[in-house]
Each structure stands twice: as structure tokens, then as C-alpha cells.
Design a protein around this motif. Structure first.
Motif, PDB file in Angstrom:
ATOM      1  N   SER A 231       0.833  -1.210   0.000  1.00 31.71           N
ATOM      2  CA  SER A 231       0.000   0.000   0.000  1.00 31.71           C
ATOM      3  C   SER A 231       0.861   1.250   0.000  1.00 31.71           C
ATOM      4  O   SER A 231       0.573   2.236  -0.705  1.00 31.71           O
ATOM      5  CB  SER A 231      -0.917  -0.012   1.228  1.00 31.71           C
ATOM      6  N   GLN A 232       1.948   1.197   0.804  1.00 35.57           N
ATOM      7  CA  GLN A 232       2.840   2.359   0.850  1.00 35.57           C
ATOM      8  C   GLN A 232       3.492   2.593  -0.505  1.00 35.57           C
ATOM      9  O   GLN A 232       3.631   3.739  -0.967  1.00 35.57           O
ATOM     10  CB  GLN A 232       3.900   2.125   1.931  1.00 35.57           C
ATOM     11  N   LYS A 233       3.894   1.498  -1.140  1.00 40.79           N
ATOM     12  CA  LYS A 233       4.503   1.620  -2.456  1.00 40.79           C
ATOM     13  C   LYS A 233       3.517   2.202  -3.469  1.00 40.79           C
ATOM     14  O   LYS A 233       3.857   3.098  -4.265  1.00 40.79           O
ATOM     15  CB  LYS A 233       4.999   0.252  -2.914  1.00 40.79           C
ATOM     16  N   SER A 238       1.526   6.628  -6.530  1.00 39.43           N
ATOM     17  CA  SER A 238       0.404   7.534  -6.836  1.00 39.43           C
ATOM     18  C   SER A 238       0.798   8.983  -6.570  1.00 39.43           C
ATOM     19  O   SER A 238       0.411   9.907  -7.309  1.00 39.43           O
ATOM     20  CB  SER A 238      -0.814   7.155  -5.988  1.00 39.43           C
ATOM     21  N   LEU A 239       1.580   9.186  -5.439  1.00 39.51           N
ATOM     22  CA  LEU A 239       2.003  10.547  -5.101  1.00 39.51           C
ATOM     23  C   LEU A 239       2.941  11.111  -6.183  1.00 39.51           C
ATOM     24  O   LEU A 239       2.817  12.284  -6.594  1.00 39.51           O
ATOM     25  CB  LEU A 239       2.701  10.529  -3.747  1.00 39.51           C
ATOM     26  N   HIS A 244       3.794  14.633 -10.752  1.00 41.71           N
ATOM     27  CA  HIS A 244       4.089  14.839 -12.177  1.00 41.71           C
ATOM     28  C   HIS A 244       2.905  15.467 -12.899  1.00 41.71           C
ATOM     29  O   HIS A 244       3.070  16.386 -13.717  1.00 41.71           O
ATOM     30  CB  HIS A 244       4.449  13.500 -12.827  1.00 41.71           C
ATOM     31  N   GLU A 245       1.743  14.983 -12.567  1.00 46.91           N
ATOM     32  CA  GLU A 245       0.532  15.541 -13.187  1.00 46.91           C
ATOM     33  C   GLU A 245       0.347  16.996 -12.800  1.00 46.91           C
ATOM     34  O   GLU A 245      -0.063  17.848 -13.626  1.00 46.91           O
ATOM     35  CB  GLU A 245      -0.674  14.714 -12.769  1.00 46.91           C
ATOM     36  N   LEU A 246       0.651  17.298 -11.501  1.00 51.58           N
ATOM     37  CA  LEU A 246       0.508  18.679 -11.022  1.00 51.58           C
ATOM     38  C   LEU A 246       1.489  19.599 -11.750  1.00 51.58           C
ATOM     39  O   LEU A 246       1.118  20.723 -12.184  1.00 51.58           O
ATOM     40  CB  LEU A 246       0.749  18.730  -9.512  1.00 51.58           C
ATOM     41  N   LEU A 247       2.720  19.123 -11.876  1.00 49.05           N
ATOM     42  CA  LEU A 247       3.717  19.929 -12.586  1.00 49.05           C
ATOM     43  C   LEU A 247       3.298  20.143 -14.034  1.00 49.05           C
ATOM     44  O   LEU A 247       3.446  21.259 -14.595  1.00 49.05           O
ATOM     45  CB  LEU A 247       5.082  19.246 -12.529  1.00 49.05           C
ATOM     46  N   ARG A 248       2.769  19.087 -14.640  1.00 47.50           N
ATOM     47  CA  ARG A 248       2.330  19.208 -16.025  1.00 47.50           C
ATOM     48  C   ARG A 248       1.192  20.209 -16.164  1.00 47.50           C
ATOM     49  O   ARG A 248       1.169  21.056 -17.058  1.00 47.50           O
ATOM     50  CB  ARG A 248       1.907  17.835 -16.549  1.00 47.50           C
TER      51      ARG A 248
END
Length: 298
Positions: A231-233, A238-239, A244-248
Motif C-alpha cells: 500500500s505504501q509503495k 500515486s504521489l 508529475h501531473e501537477l507539474l504538467r
């Protein structure tokens, strides 16, 4: 003849004792009479006496008579003790125990019977009794001794047989008790052994259950750790993807803003607005300059 419940032999023995007691009594009475005669012969020689002289004579006579009577009473008591000693000694030779009732010594009815016996039968028996001069009690005849001894031996033998039978019974009971004790001890050891084995088995089963429980808990913990790691992985991945999505998206927004500024600057309204703002700024500058010229005069 007065009946005291004795046989002829004992009746004669009682007569002998009464004769002895009577002789002692007569002797003591003669002694008391002699005291009075001596007083008459030695003191009563005058025709008249004073009160003190009479009192002195009576006091002296009282002392003498009192001593004689006391001596006789003491001697009678001691004589009775010796008589009882003879009786008890003979009784103990044949393992007999004699008892006496002291209260019967003051029984008036029996005392009257003894007085009546002394008056009548005592006198008539003096002629016919040939053994009255013996100073001691006659022992029992040999037949009586043998009979008593045989009875005593038979009684002791019977008691001995009873004791032996009782001893055999006690020995049997003791052996039975020992057997029962041995059986009980063996049964107790068996029970303790079985209980020990049961306890060991129960302990082993308990340990096995605890080991299974620990293994299950350990497995669940490892599964939980693995699930948490996965789950942590997944969360980390996901984080990273979200970053990456946020930066994009930020980059797209920046480009969109730049593009929008560029397009807005190219519009006529923007140019007019820019000209108006430029004029306003120049007017403001002129006004400031004018204010600066008026401020020193003031």
C-alpha cells in the motif's frame, strides 16, 4: 440369739473381741473408781472444807478422770485399727477388697442389737465356745484357700484368654489396616502418575495451541506488513504520479497564461487601455511636479 448374718466361726470371733473390749472397759472403770477412792482417803479427812479446797479437789479429780478416759478412748481407737489391719491383711492375701460404711457405726438399731447380744448371747456362749482364748483370728482352712486360689487362677486364666483373643483380633485388624494402607498408597501413586501424565498432556496441548496461535499471529503480522508495504509503495507511486501531473498542469497553466497575455496584449482594448494608463501616469507625474513646485513656498 441376735442375728448379725455371720456364720458360727465369725460369731465366735465377734464374741472374743467383745470379751476383750469388756475386759478393757472393766479395767478402766476400776481405775476411775480408784481415783475417787484415793481422793476420799487422801483429801476427805476433815469435816469441813472451804469452797477453794473443794474446787481444788474437784479440779484435780477432773484432770485424773479426763486423762484416764482419754487414754481409754485413744487405746480403743488404736485397737480397732489393729483389728481392721488383721482383716485387711487376710483379705489382701486372697486378692479381696473390703469396704466399710462409717455411717453404719452410729446406727442406733444396730447398736441396740449389739447391746442385746452382749446381755444374752455373750454370757451363754462363754461356756460352749472352746476357741475363745485364741488371741488372733483363725485363718481360713486349706480347702477354702485352695478354692479361692483356684477361682482366682481360673478368673485370671479367663482374662488371659480374653486378652489373647483380643490381641489376635487387634493383630488381624492391624494387618488388615496395613494392607488397606498399602493398597491406598499404591492407588494414590497410580492416581498421581495418571494425573501427572494428564497434566503433561494438557500442558503439551496448551503449548501446541500457544505455538499455533503465535504462528498465526506472526503470519497475520507478516501479511499486514506486506500489505502495508504494498500500500505504501502504491501510495508513493500515486504521489509521484500526482506530482508529475501537477507539474504538467502547472506548466500548461503557465503556458496558457502566457498565451492569454499575449493574445490580450494584441487586442485593441488592451492597446487603448495601455494608452490610457500611459496618459494617466504622465498626468500623475505632472501633478507631482507641480506639487513639488508649490511645497517649498508653503
Amino acid at each position: 440369739m441376735a442375728d448379725f448374718g455371720f456364720n458360727e466361726h465369725h460369731q465366735n470371733e465377734m464374741i472374743n473381741y467383745m470379751r476383750f473390749a469388756r475386759s478393757k472397759r472393766v479395767l478402766r472403770l476400776k481405775t476411775i473408781d480408784s481415783c475417787f477412792e484415793e481422793l476420799k482417803d487422801s483429801r476427805l479427812v476433815d469435816e469441813t472444807f472451804t469452797v477453794d479446797e473443794v474446787r481444788d479437789m474437784l479440779d484435780g479429780l477432773q484432770v485424773v478422770v479426763r486423762g484416764e478416759v482419754e487414754t481409754e478412748l485413744i487405746n480403743t481407737a488404736h485397737t480397732n485399727v489393729l483389728l481392721l489391719r488383721q482383716l485387711f491383711t487376710q483379705a489382701e492375701k486372697f486378692y479381696l477388697r473390703l469396704t466399710s460404711d462409717i455411717s453404719e457405726l452410729e446406727n442406733r438399731e444396730l447398736l441396740e442389737q449389739v447391746a442385746e447380744f452382749e446381755k444374752t448371747d455373750f454370757k451363754t456362749s462363754d461356756k460352749s465356745n472352746q476357741e475363745s482364748n485364741k488371741p488372733k483370728l483363725a485363718p481360713l482352712n486349706e480347702g477354702g484357700v485352695s478354692e479361692l486360689l483356684n477361682k482366682e487362677i481360673a478368673r485370671l486364666q479367663e482374662e488371659n484368654d480374653k486378652m489373647k483373643a483380643r490381641l489376635r483380633t487387634l493383630e488381624t485388624q492391624a494387618m488388615s489396616a496395613l494392607d488397606e494402607k498399602s493398597k491406598a498408597e499404591r492407588a494414590l501413586k497410580e492416581i498421581q502418575k495418571v494425573q501427572g501424565e494428564q497434566k503433561l498432556l494438557a500442558r503439551s496441548q496448551e503449548i501446541s495451541c500457544l505455538e499455533d496461535t503465535v504462528a498465526a499471529l506472526k503470519e497475520d503480522y507478516e501479511k499486514s506488513l506486506n500489505a502495508n508495504a504494498a500500500s505504501q509503495k502504491d501510495l508513493q507511486e500515486s504521489l509521484v504520479s500526482a506530482k508529475h501531473e501537477l507539474l504538467r498542469v502547472q506548466e500548461q497553466l503557465s503556458l496558457a497564461e502566457k498565451e492569454l497575455d499575449k493574445k490580450f496584449q494584441q487586442t485593441a482594448a488592451y492597446r487603448n487601455m495601455k494608452e490610457i494608463l500611459t496618459k494617466k501616469n504622465e498626468q500623475i507625474k505632472e501633478l507631482r511636479k507641480s506639487l513639488q513646485r508649490y511645497e517649498p513656498d508653503e
